[in-house]
Design a protein around this motif. Structure first.
Motif, mmCIF file in Angstrom:
data_model
loop_
_atom_site.group_PDB
_atom_site.id
_atom_site.type_symbol
_atom_site.label_atom_id
_atom_site.label_comp_id
_atom_site.label_asym_id
_atom_site.label_seq_id
_atom_site.Cartn_x
_atom_site.Cartn_y
_atom_site.Cartn_z
ATOM 1 N N THR A 92 -2.993 -9.239 3.123
ATOM 2 C CA THR A 92 -2.476 -9.927 1.911
ATOM 3 C C THR A 92 -1.610 -9.072 0.848
ATOM 4 N N SER A 93 -0.958 -8.325 1.607
ATOM 5 C CA SER A 93 -0.276 -7.271 0.469
ATOM 6 C C SER A 93 1.263 -7.164 0.857
ATOM 7 N N LEU A 94 2.137 -6.946 0.337
ATOM 8 C CA LEU A 94 3.684 -7.152 0.451
ATOM 9 C C LEU A 94 4.033 -5.801 0.023
ATOM 10 N N ASP A 95 4.640 -4.873 0.876
ATOM 11 C CA ASP A 95 5.224 -3.375 0.263
ATOM 12 C C ASP A 95 6.678 -3.557 0.124
ATOM 13 N N TYR A 96 7.308 -2.865 -0.631
ATOM 14 C CA TYR A 96 8.549 -2.743 -0.929
ATOM 15 C C TYR A 96 9.156 -1.383 -1.115
ATOM 16 N N ALA A 97 10.317 -0.958 -0.993
ATOM 17 C CA ALA A 97 10.914 0.126 -1.058
ATOM 18 C C ALA A 97 9.780 1.394 -0.776
ATOM 19 N N VAL A 98 9.502 1.344 0.510
ATOM 20 C CA VAL A 98 8.411 2.157 0.841
ATOM 21 C C VAL A 98 8.611 3.646 1.010
ATOM 22 N N ASP A 99 10.056 3.887 1.289
ATOM 23 C CA ASP A 99 10.525 5.258 1.157
ATOM 24 C C ASP A 99 10.815 5.914 0.103
ATOM 25 N N HIS A 109 0.908 10.561 -3.400
ATOM 26 C CA HIS A 109 0.805 10.950 -1.804
ATOM 27 C C HIS A 109 1.254 9.641 -1.035
ATOM 28 N N TYR A 110 1.432 8.725 -1.410
ATOM 29 C CA TYR A 110 1.595 7.409 -0.754
ATOM 30 C C TYR A 110 2.918 7.443 -0.075
ATOM 31 N N THR A 111 4.139 7.717 -0.572
ATOM 32 C CA THR A 111 5.312 7.895 0.113
ATOM 33 C C THR A 111 5.326 8.558 1.395
ATOM 34 N N ALA A 112 4.474 9.947 1.176
ATOM 35 C CA ALA A 112 4.374 10.716 2.536
ATOM 36 C C ALA A 112 3.473 10.126 3.670
ATOM 37 N N LEU A 113 2.499 9.450 3.204
ATOM 38 C CA LEU A 113 1.346 8.993 3.943
ATOM 39 C C LEU A 113 1.925 7.517 4.702
ATOM 40 N N TYR A 114 2.871 7.026 3.969
ATOM 41 C CA TYR A 114 3.237 5.619 4.398
ATOM 42 C C TYR A 114 3.364 5.478 5.916
ATOM 43 N N PRO A 115 4.264 6.342 6.394
ATOM 44 C CA PRO A 115 4.802 6.043 7.702
ATOM 45 C C PRO A 115 3.631 6.140 8.642
ATOM 46 N N GLU A 116 2.875 6.928 8.719
ATOM 47 C CA GLU A 116 1.464 7.310 9.474
ATOM 48 C C GLU A 116 0.762 6.031 9.083
ATOM 49 N N PHE A 117 0.595 5.479 8.051
ATOM 50 C CA PHE A 117 -0.388 4.372 7.631
ATOM 51 C C PHE A 117 0.150 3.148 8.349
ATOM 52 N N TYR A 118 1.431 2.819 8.305
ATOM 53 C CA TYR A 118 2.092 1.754 8.937
ATOM 54 C C TYR A 118 1.939 1.736 10.181
ATOM 55 N N ARG A 119 2.061 3.071 10.983
ATOM 56 C CA ARG A 119 1.973 2.846 12.355
ATOM 57 C C ARG A 119 0.741 2.641 12.667
ATOM 58 N N ALA A 157 3.268 -7.262 5.213
ATOM 59 C CA ALA A 157 4.806 -7.550 5.243
ATOM 60 C C ALA A 157 5.531 -6.685 4.350
ATOM 61 N N ARG A 158 6.908 -6.662 4.480
ATOM 62 C CA ARG A 158 7.424 -5.667 3.881
ATOM 63 C C ARG A 158 8.925 -6.240 3.322
ATOM 64 N N LYS A 159 9.663 -5.679 2.158
ATOM 65 C CA LYS A 159 10.925 -5.978 1.836
ATOM 66 C C LYS A 159 11.421 -4.688 1.375
ATOM 67 N N PRO A 160 12.947 -4.515 1.824
ATOM 68 C CA PRO A 160 13.629 -3.073 1.422
ATOM 69 C C PRO A 160 13.711 -2.805 0.156
ATOM 70 N N THR A 161 13.873 -3.828 -0.863
ATOM 71 C CA THR A 161 13.837 -3.262 -2.171
ATOM 72 C C THR A 161 12.836 -4.222 -3.210
ATOM 73 N N ILE A 162 12.901 -3.625 -4.487
ATOM 74 C CA ILE A 162 12.189 -4.614 -5.296
ATOM 75 C C ILE A 162 12.777 -5.902 -5.685
ATOM 76 N N VAL A 163 14.157 -5.577 -5.643
ATOM 77 C CA VAL A 163 14.970 -6.926 -5.985
ATOM 78 C C VAL A 163 14.588 -8.165 -4.798
ATOM 79 N N ALA A 164 14.633 -7.698 -3.717
ATOM 80 C CA ALA A 164 14.318 -8.474 -2.649
ATOM 81 C C ALA A 164 13.005 -9.003 -2.623
#
Length: 163
Positions: free
Chosen positions: A85-92, A119-129, A139-146
């Motif tokens: 129930t969350s959408l992530d954007y600009a994760v990197d 720590h979120y940016t560093a943890l996110y790739p493993e979290f997503y995996r 769900a993800r979007k590439p940017t805050i605008v998207a």
């Protein structure tokens, strides 16, 4: 401080009231000092701007079509439901993580609330995996605008359903 009575009920009430009075002063002083017209110009724009920023940062991560899927709401596993129930954007992006207080990766924010957002940016790739492995990728979007544009499109579609 405890022996001095600092933490007695009266002191706590006064401490709770102080920030409210200060914020009230920020609204009232411009009217008293500069009159109604300039008072409105000095108080309304900051409140309006911060309200819009607050709504953008907090709402675009949940009020999205993929996040409002009824099957996600029935998910019995608490952590999976938080992710679905969350959408992530600009994760990197360290910049967006800083500017949003980590709310750009809402899923990890909900699943690991005791972890500092620094720590979120560093943890996110493993979290997503791990989420992919357990079939609950957010769900993800590439940017805050998207993310904002898809949020607005969803809200407008919801409004069209109303008579």
């Amino acid at each position: 401080m405890h022996r001095s009575g600092f933490f007695e009920l009266r002191s706590r009430r006064m401490l709770a009231l102080a920030p409210w009075l200060v914020s009230l002063a920020f609204v009232l002083v411009p009217f008293v000092r500069f009159g109604v017209a300039r008072g409105v110009l000095l108080t309304l724009p900051p409140y309006a701007l911060t309200s819009v920023v607050f709504m953008i940062v907090t709402q675009i991560s949940h009020v999205q079509e993929p996040c409002q899927n009824p099957s996600h709401l029935d998910e019995p596993d608490f952590f999976k439901r938080q992710v679905l129930t969350s959408l992530d954007y600009a994760v990197d992006s360290h910049v967006w993580r800083f500017l949003t207080g980590g709310l750009n990766v809402q899923s990890i924010h909900h699943v690991l609330p005791s972890v500092s957002s620094c720590h979120y940016t560093a943890l996110y790739p493993e979290f997503y995996r791990i989420c992919l492995k357990h079939n609950c990728a957010p769900a993800r979007k590439p940017t805050i605008v998207a993310a904002l544009l898809s949020h607005l499109a969803f809200v407008f579609r919801l409004g069209e359903k109303q008579p």
